[in-house]
Design a protein around this motif. Structure first.
Motif, PDB file in Angstrom:
ATOM      1  N   LEU A 279       1.029  -1.883  -0.191  1.00 18.73           N
ATOM      2  CA  LEU A 279      -0.027   0.277   0.131  1.00 18.73           C
ATOM      3  C   LEU A 279       1.126   1.307   0.106  1.00 18.73           C
ATOM      4  O   LEU A 279       1.688   1.461   1.043  1.00 18.73           O
ATOM      5  CB  LEU A 279      -1.309  -0.059   1.337  1.00 18.73           C
ATOM      6  N   THR A 280       0.862   2.209  -0.406  1.00 16.84           N
ATOM      7  CA  THR A 280       1.803   3.029  -1.550  1.00 16.84           C
ATOM      8  C   THR A 280       1.273   4.092  -0.524  1.00 16.84           C
ATOM      9  O   THR A 280       0.095   4.498  -0.521  1.00 16.84           O
ATOM     10  CB  THR A 280       1.917   4.061  -2.761  1.00 16.84           C
ATOM     11  N   LEU A 281       1.747   4.655   0.836  1.00 17.04           N
ATOM     12  CA  LEU A 281       0.925   6.873   1.380  1.00 17.04           C
ATOM     13  C   LEU A 281       1.550   7.841   0.897  1.00 17.04           C
ATOM     14  O   LEU A 281       0.207   7.867   0.453  1.00 17.04           O
ATOM     15  CB  LEU A 281       2.199   6.005   2.563  1.00 17.04           C
ATOM     16  N   HIS A 282       2.379   7.296   0.197  1.00 15.39           N
ATOM     17  CA  HIS A 282       2.755   8.546  -0.620  1.00 15.39           C
ATOM     18  C   HIS A 282       4.375   9.158  -1.718  1.00 15.39           C
ATOM     19  O   HIS A 282       4.898   6.943  -1.636  1.00 15.39           O
ATOM     20  CB  HIS A 282       2.986   9.887   0.210  1.00 15.39           C
TER      21      HIS A 282
ATOM     22  N   ARG B 273       1.401  17.964   5.629  1.00 14.05           N
ATOM     23  CA  ARG B 273       1.200  16.367   4.355  1.00 14.05           C
ATOM     24  C   ARG B 273       1.352  15.610   4.893  1.00 14.05           C
ATOM     25  O   ARG B 273      -0.198  14.236   4.617  1.00 14.05           O
ATOM     26  CB  ARG B 273       2.948  16.046   4.853  1.00 14.05           C
ATOM     27  N   GLN B 274       0.246  15.785   6.474  1.00 13.75           N
ATOM     28  CA  GLN B 274      -0.952  14.578   7.376  1.00 13.75           C
ATOM     29  C   GLN B 274      -1.292  14.898   6.679  1.00 13.75           C
ATOM     30  O   GLN B 274      -2.367  13.479   6.428  1.00 13.75           O
ATOM     31  CB  GLN B 274       0.219  15.044   8.515  1.00 13.75           C
ATOM     32  N   ALA B 275      -2.687  16.126   6.481  1.00 16.80           N
ATOM     33  CA  ALA B 275      -3.196  16.493   6.217  1.00 16.80           C
ATOM     34  C   ALA B 275      -3.396  15.516   4.040  1.00 16.80           C
ATOM     35  O   ALA B 275      -4.969  15.019   4.495  1.00 16.80           O
ATOM     36  CB  ALA B 275      -4.168  17.957   5.805  1.00 16.80           C
ATOM     37  N   GLU B 276      -2.600  15.766   3.500  1.00 18.67           N
ATOM     38  CA  GLU B 276      -3.134  15.180   2.266  1.00 18.67           C
ATOM     39  C   GLU B 276      -2.923  12.915   2.110  1.00 18.67           C
ATOM     40  O   GLU B 276      -3.244  12.469   1.813  1.00 18.67           O
ATOM     41  CB  GLU B 276      -1.727  15.194   1.134  1.00 18.67           C
ATOM     42  N   LEU B 277      -2.121  12.782   3.626  1.00 19.13           N
ATOM     43  CA  LEU B 277      -1.863  11.669   3.908  1.00 19.13           C
ATOM     44  C   LEU B 277      -3.075  11.219   4.057  1.00 19.13           C
ATOM     45  O   LEU B 277      -3.732   9.902   3.807  1.00 19.13           O
ATOM     46  CB  LEU B 277      -1.019  11.366   4.653  1.00 19.13           C
ATOM     47  N   LEU B 278      -4.065  11.710   4.565  1.00 15.86           N
ATOM     48  CA  LEU B 278      -5.324  11.279   5.175  1.00 15.86           C
ATOM     49  C   LEU B 278      -6.321  11.093   4.017  1.00 15.86           C
ATOM     50  O   LEU B 278      -7.591  10.346   4.084  1.00 15.86           O
ATOM     51  CB  LEU B 278      -5.935  12.663   5.839  1.00 15.86           C
ATOM     52  N   ALA B 279      -6.494  12.359   3.115  1.00 11.98           N
ATOM     53  CA  ALA B 279      -6.857  12.349   2.453  1.00 11.98           C
ATOM     54  C   ALA B 279      -6.893  11.248   1.214  1.00 11.98           C
ATOM     55  O   ALA B 279      -7.438  11.072   0.374  1.00 11.98           O
ATOM     56  CB  ALA B 279      -6.685  13.771   1.431  1.00 11.98           C
ATOM     57  N   ARG B 280      -5.396  10.549   1.262  1.00 14.66           N
ATOM     58  CA  ARG B 280      -5.376   9.822   0.090  1.00 14.66           C
ATOM     59  C   ARG B 280      -5.876   8.429   0.904  1.00 14.66           C
ATOM     60  O   ARG B 280      -6.456   7.848   0.237  1.00 14.66           O
ATOM     61  CB  ARG B 280      -4.185   9.516   0.212  1.00 14.66           C
ATOM     62  N   LEU B 281      -5.776   8.761   2.018  1.00 18.22           N
ATOM     63  CA  LEU B 281      -6.148   6.941   2.366  1.00 18.22           C
ATOM     64  C   LEU B 281      -7.895   7.336   2.787  1.00 18.22           C
ATOM     65  O   LEU B 281      -8.256   6.087   2.229  1.00 18.22           O
ATOM     66  CB  LEU B 281      -5.465   7.093   4.937  1.00 18.22           C
ATOM     67  N   GLU B 282      -8.471   8.130   2.939  1.00 14.72           N
ATOM     68  CA  GLU B 282      -9.944   8.243   3.177  1.00 14.72           C
ATOM     69  C   GLU B 282      -9.749   7.935   1.338  1.00 14.72           C
ATOM     70  O   GLU B 282     -11.295   6.854   0.573  1.00 14.72           O
ATOM     71  CB  GLU B 282     -10.272   9.493   2.833  1.00 14.72           C
ATOM     72  N   GLY B 283      -9.325   8.402   0.153  1.00 18.36           N
ATOM     73  CA  GLY B 283     -10.196   7.661  -1.516  1.00 18.36           C
ATOM     74  C   GLY B 283      -9.770   6.219  -1.601  1.00 18.36           C
ATOM     75  O   GLY B 283     -10.825   5.836  -2.305  1.00 18.36           O
ATOM     76  N   LEU B 284      -8.505   6.128  -1.109  1.00 16.46           N
ATOM     77  CA  LEU B 284      -8.272   4.135  -1.503  1.00 16.46           C
ATOM     78  C   LEU B 284      -9.444   3.695  -0.283  1.00 16.46           C
ATOM     79  O   LEU B 284     -10.002   2.634  -0.688  1.00 16.46           O
ATOM     80  CB  LEU B 284      -7.276   3.779  -0.486  1.00 16.46           C
ATOM     81  N   VAL B 285     -10.419   4.273   0.698  1.00 17.12           N
ATOM     82  CA  VAL B 285     -11.361   2.901   0.976  1.00 17.12           C
ATOM     83  C   VAL B 285     -12.465   3.640   0.809  1.00 17.12           C
ATOM     84  O   VAL B 285     -13.147   2.164   0.906  1.00 17.12           O
ATOM     85  CB  VAL B 285     -10.845   3.467   2.916  1.00 17.12           C
TER      86      VAL B 285
END
Length: 238
Positions: free
Chosen positions: A76-79, A141-153
């Motif tokens: 799972l790519t985080l970023h 950066r943390q906000a971007e990571l949370l947005a990415r994880l939300e998109g994956l889910v």
């Protein structure tokens, strides 16, 4: 490691979003400690569990940060960090915890500036302007990571792939990563990426030749990237 080059290190630090707002005088002590390292595609920068005693700032190329999930069967790519971006900055600046993920070079060559973590923390925490810039950048950066994880889910593969293609459309035609790397970026498996790319091609949404892709139907890709349901021209296996 390449020989230290303080002038080039200072230029890179000054242009990095994480240090934006800091003066050259604030950054010079860090630049003097930096060394450059060149990696080949697939070369490991660090592994999960390693001590994070070095702060890495990408100079050229890109670095993928990922977790291994499902008993080691999926990545799972985080970023993906490109030029002027920190790699695992939160972990390094946060203290002595081990690396929570793996990091590998995505391109040949990829060059990173290596800075001793302890010296970075001392300089950042002792310089108010530098500390404020770093805190703001890491929060983004943390906000971007949370947005990415939300998109994956919550999003489907077609939506994620459409968003990826639109994100890189400014460079059309651009080279696609391998299906394995693209699958890791999108949180799926290579077979489904191949199937979805073929579907987009047959629908006339993209032109695809020898791993180079060009967006042909931006409005439809934008519709796919922004929708929440599963209906539409392109079906969406996960």
């Amino acid at each position: 490691m390449n020989p230290a080059d303080p002038a080039r290190a200072l230029e890179l630090l000054s242009r990095s979003p994480v240090f934006r707002g800091a003066s050259p005088a604030d950054l010079q002590p860090l630049a003097a400690l930096g060394t450059f390292r060149t990696l080949r595609r697939g070369e490991v920068l660090f592994r999960a569990g390693d001590a994070l005693d070095t702060l890495f700032l990408v100079s050229s190329g890109s670095v993928r940060v990922y977790r291994v999930v499902r008993g080691g069967t999926r990545e799972l790519t985080l970023h993906v960090e490109g030029p002027r971006q920190l790699v695992a900055g939160v972990g390094v600046l946060g203290g002595s915890d081990p690396a929570p993920a793996h990091a590998v070079a995505l391109q040949t060559p990829t060059e990173v500036l290596c800075l001793p973590a302890a010296a970075v923390r001392e300089q950042v925490f002792g310089t108010p302007a530098l500390a404020a810039a770093v805190i703001a950048a890491l929060a983004r950066r943390q906000a971007e990571l949370l947005a990415r994880l939300e998109g994956l889910v919550f999003s489907e593969l077609g939506e994620r792939l459409a968003a990826y293609l639109l994100e890189h459309a400014a460079d059309d035609p651009h080279a696609l990563p391998t299906n394995s790397d693209l699958a890791a970026l999108l949180g799926t498996v290579p077979e489904l990426v191949s199937r979805k790319l073929g579907e987009f091609y047959r629908l006339g949404l993209i032109q695809l030749e020898r791993r180079r892709v060009r967006v042909l139907d931006r409005p439809e890709l934008e519709r796919l990237a922004g929708r929440t349901g599963g209906e539409g021209r392109a079906s969406d296996p996960r």
